[in-house]
Enzyme design. Structure first.
Site, PDB file in Angstrom:
ATOM      1  N   PHE A  33       0.831  -1.210   0.000  1.00 46.00           N
ATOM      2  CA  PHE A  33       0.000   0.000   0.000  1.00 46.00           C
ATOM      3  C   PHE A  33       0.858   1.248   0.000  1.00 46.00           C
ATOM      4  CE2 PHE A  33      -2.661  -3.336   1.658  1.00 46.00           C
ATOM      5  CZ  PHE A  33      -3.807  -3.152   0.902  1.00 46.00           C
ATOM      6  N   ARG A  34       1.882   1.242   0.881  1.00 43.34           N
ATOM      7  CA  ARG A  34       2.733   2.420   1.017  1.00 43.34           C
ATOM      8  C   ARG A  34       4.060   2.195   0.313  1.00 43.34           C
ATOM      9  NH1 ARG A  34      -0.442   1.218   4.948  1.00 43.34           N
ATOM     10  NH2 ARG A  34      -2.045   2.760   5.414  1.00 43.34           N
ATOM     11  N   ASP A 103      -5.601 -10.995   0.533  1.00 38.59           N
ATOM     12  CA  ASP A 103      -5.353 -11.789  -0.677  1.00 38.59           C
ATOM     13  C   ASP A 103      -5.625 -13.282  -0.504  1.00 38.59           C
ATOM     14  OD1 ASP A 103      -3.054 -12.683   0.793  1.00 38.59           O
ATOM     15  OD2 ASP A 103      -1.881 -11.025  -0.015  1.00 38.59           O
ATOM     16  N   HIS A 139      -8.789  -7.754   7.949  1.00 32.09           N
ATOM     17  CA  HIS A 139      -9.371  -6.821   6.983  1.00 32.09           C
ATOM     18  C   HIS A 139     -10.257  -7.516   5.958  1.00 32.09           C
ATOM     19  CE1 HIS A 139      -6.074  -3.582   7.889  1.00 32.09           C
ATOM     20  NE2 HIS A 139      -6.978  -3.697   8.839  1.00 32.09           N
ATOM     21  N   CYS A 172     -26.957  -8.791  -5.969  1.00 29.82           N
ATOM     22  CA  CYS A 172     -27.266 -10.175  -5.595  1.00 29.82           C
ATOM     23  C   CYS A 172     -28.634 -10.570  -6.176  1.00 29.82           C
ATOM     24  CB  CYS A 172     -27.308 -10.184  -4.070  1.00 29.82           C
ATOM     25  SG  CYS A 172     -27.723 -11.715  -3.275  1.00 29.82           S
ATOM     26  N   VAL A 255      11.266 -11.131   3.397  1.00 25.02           N
ATOM     27  CA  VAL A 255      10.533 -12.191   4.104  1.00 25.02           C
ATOM     28  C   VAL A 255      10.810 -13.588   3.537  1.00 25.02           C
ATOM     29  CG1 VAL A 255       8.610 -10.782   4.937  1.00 25.02           C
ATOM     30  CG2 VAL A 255       8.490 -11.773   2.647  1.00 25.02           C
TER      31      VAL A 255
HETATM   32  P1  OAD Z   1       2.176  -1.307   3.910  1.00 23.86           P
HETATM   33  O1  OAD Z   1       2.177  -1.157   2.433  1.00 23.86           O
HETATM   34  O2  OAD Z   1       1.837  -0.117   4.713  1.00 23.86           O
HETATM   35  O3  OAD Z   1       3.595  -1.813   4.412  1.00 23.86           O
HETATM   36  C1  OAD Z   1       4.272  -2.864   3.810  1.00 23.86           C
HETATM   37  C2  OAD Z   1       5.550  -3.107   4.606  1.00 23.86           C
HETATM   38  O4  OAD Z   1       6.190  -4.275   4.096  1.00 23.86           O
HETATM   39  C3  OAD Z   1       6.560  -1.968   4.510  1.00 23.86           C
HETATM   40  O5  OAD Z   1       6.957  -1.633   5.842  1.00 23.86           O
HETATM   41  C4  OAD Z   1       7.739  -2.570   3.717  1.00 23.86           C
HETATM   42  O6  OAD Z   1       8.989  -2.110   4.184  1.00 23.86           O
HETATM   43  C5  OAD Z   1       7.574  -4.048   3.990  1.00 23.86           C
HETATM   44  N1  OAD Z   1       8.050  -4.937   2.899  1.00 23.86           N
HETATM   45  C6  OAD Z   1       7.759  -4.834   1.573  1.00 23.86           C
HETATM   46  N2  OAD Z   1       8.281  -5.857   0.889  1.00 23.86           N
HETATM   47  C7  OAD Z   1       8.934  -6.638   1.790  1.00 23.86           C
HETATM   48  C8  OAD Z   1       9.692  -7.846   1.698  1.00 23.86           C
HETATM   49  N3  OAD Z   1       9.875  -8.476   0.530  1.00 23.86           N
HETATM   50  N4  OAD Z   1      10.231  -8.353   2.834  1.00 23.86           N
HETATM   51  C9  OAD Z   1      10.066  -7.708   4.027  1.00 23.86           C
HETATM   52  N5  OAD Z   1       9.353  -6.586   4.167  1.00 23.86           N
HETATM   53  C10 OAD Z   1       8.790  -6.037   3.081  1.00 23.86           C
HETATM   54  O7  OAD Z   1       1.200  -2.533   4.224  1.00 23.86           O
HETATM   55  P2  OAD Z   1       0.447  -2.894   5.572  1.00 23.86           P
HETATM   56  O8  OAD Z   1       1.279  -2.613   6.770  1.00 23.86           O
HETATM   57  O9  OAD Z   1      -0.062  -4.267   5.401  1.00 23.86           O
HETATM   58  O10 OAD Z   1      -5.817  -1.511   4.955  1.00 23.86           O
HETATM   59  O11 OAD Z   1      -0.775  -1.885   5.531  1.00 23.86           O
HETATM   60  C11 OAD Z   1      -1.762  -1.948   6.515  1.00 23.86           C
HETATM   61  C12 OAD Z   1      -3.115  -1.589   5.965  1.00 23.86           C
HETATM   62  O12 OAD Z   1      -3.090  -0.298   5.357  1.00 23.86           O
HETATM   63  C13 OAD Z   1      -3.614  -2.492   4.859  1.00 23.86           C
HETATM   64  O13 OAD Z   1      -4.198  -3.671   5.320  1.00 23.86           O
HETATM   65  C14 OAD Z   1      -4.633  -1.627   4.143  1.00 23.86           C
HETATM   66  C15 OAD Z   1      -3.818  -0.356   4.096  1.00 23.86           C
HETATM   67  O14 OAD Z   1      -4.500   0.814   3.924  1.00 23.86           O
HETATM   68  C16 OAD Z   1      -7.041  -1.583   4.401  1.00 23.86           C
HETATM   69  O15 OAD Z   1      -7.194  -1.739   3.207  1.00 23.86           O
HETATM   70  C17 OAD Z   1      -8.182  -1.468   5.351  1.00 23.86           C
END
Ligand code: OAD
Length: 268
Positions: A33-34, A103, A139, A172, A255
């Site tokens: 996402f970020r 997912d 989620h 639906c 990971v």
């Molecule tokens: P983010 O996209 O915020 O963060 C992903 C994290 O994974 C980052 O800190 C990266 O550094 C790390 N990362 C990426 N690739 C990696 C790899 N190969 N190995 C290790 N680390 C890796 O995603 P989330 O924390 O899941 O909510 O975001 C939380 C929520 O914000 C999501 O569930 C979504 C979003 O808005 C909803 O949709 C309600």
């Protein structure tokens, strides 16, 4: 080192829990996402809020079709990190996987481990789903939709196709509007799942936060909760997180490298 410390904590734990975010699925081709390639760089988060869905289901669904395509285009499969967690559960080393991901890949990995012909860690070919860790999806699941009237859940693919073909919003048989079976911004997390996640964090002797930026709730507070009751907290992430200060071990690695090695260290 930190990975060895985590392996020891997990091996000695009565309750070990993994908590995952988008980073664990990034190596499967699902975008995060970020960050620079994150979907929130490409799409406006606000367009996917619950308020928008209620106000303008047609526009919401039109945009959601694009988001769905950007996130889940083509085939995507569990990677070595999902598989390592499923195997750790199968070996009896992991109580639960709490995930923010929608997912479905943890479930797929657990099913694959369950179907495998290798048997469990003791070579027992009869070991079954009973040994698998619980997967709690905080989620929801993007591969499903749910009718906002009758509550029926359905496989999402055909419904997303109908929306892409112009049925906006898709409905639906009962006439109700379908909603992706996920928690939208501005929507409550499912209460029972949230409560269970909090108790698991509190109970855990080892709590691993994997591939999450740990900036949104409840992600931001679960590692602290685990630490506050004396659990060993480990963080696996390519980057630093706002919870690194409470972690006993920080593994700054991909990971798919860290988790298979962690599993090997545990079973050694
Ligand atoms: P983010 O996209 O915020 O963060 C992903 C994290 O994974 C980052 O800190 C990266 O550094 C790390 N990362 C990426 N690739 C990696 C790899 N190969 N190995 C290790 N680390 C890796 O995603 P989330 O924390 O899941 O909510 O975001 C939380 C929520 O914000 C999501 O569930 C979504 C979003 O808005 C909803 O949709 C309600």
């Amino acid at each position: 080192n930190d990975l060895e410390r985590l392996a020891t904590a997990v091996r000695d734990a009565d309750t070990a829990v993994a908590f995952t975010g988008a980073g664990i699925s990034a190596p499967s081709g699902v975008p995060t996402f970020r960050g620079d390639d994150g979907v929130w760089e490409q799409f406006d988060q606000g367009q996917f809020a619950y308020g928008r869905f209620q106000r303008d289901p047609e526009g919401f669904w039109a945009d959601r079709v694009d988001l769905q395509r950007a996130m889940f285009d083509g085939d995507f499969e569990p990677n070595a990190a999902h598989e390592a967690l499923a195997a750790m559960g199968r070996d009896g080393h992991l109580e639960a996987v709490l995930t923010q991901n929608t997912d479905g890949l943890h479930g797929d990995a657990a099913a694959a481990v369950g179907d495998g012909d290798a048997g469990d860690a003791d070579g027992d070919p009869a070991a079954t789903a009973a040994d698998e860790p619980t997967v709690l999806e905080l989620h929801g699941n993007s591969q499903r939709v749910r009718c906002t009237d009758c509550g029926k859940r359905k496989d999402g693919d055909p419904i997303f196709e109908r929306a892409a073909d112009g049925e906006l919003p898709p409905t639906c048989e009962c006439g109700g509007v379908f909603k992706p079976d996920v928690v939208l911004f501005g929507e409550q997390l499912p209460g029972a799942v949230l409560q269970r996640s909090r108790s698991l964090a509190r109970e855990s002797d080892a709590f691993l936060a994997i591939g999450s930026s740990l900036v949104v709730e409840p992600a931001a507070s679960l590692p602290r909760l685990a630490a506050s009751t004396g659990g060993t907290v480990g963080i696996v992430n390519l980057e630093s997180t706002p919870c690194d200060d409470v972690a006993d071990a920080v593994v700054r690695e991909d990971v798919t490298e860290a988790l298979p090695r962690l599993r090997e260290l545990i079973v050694e």
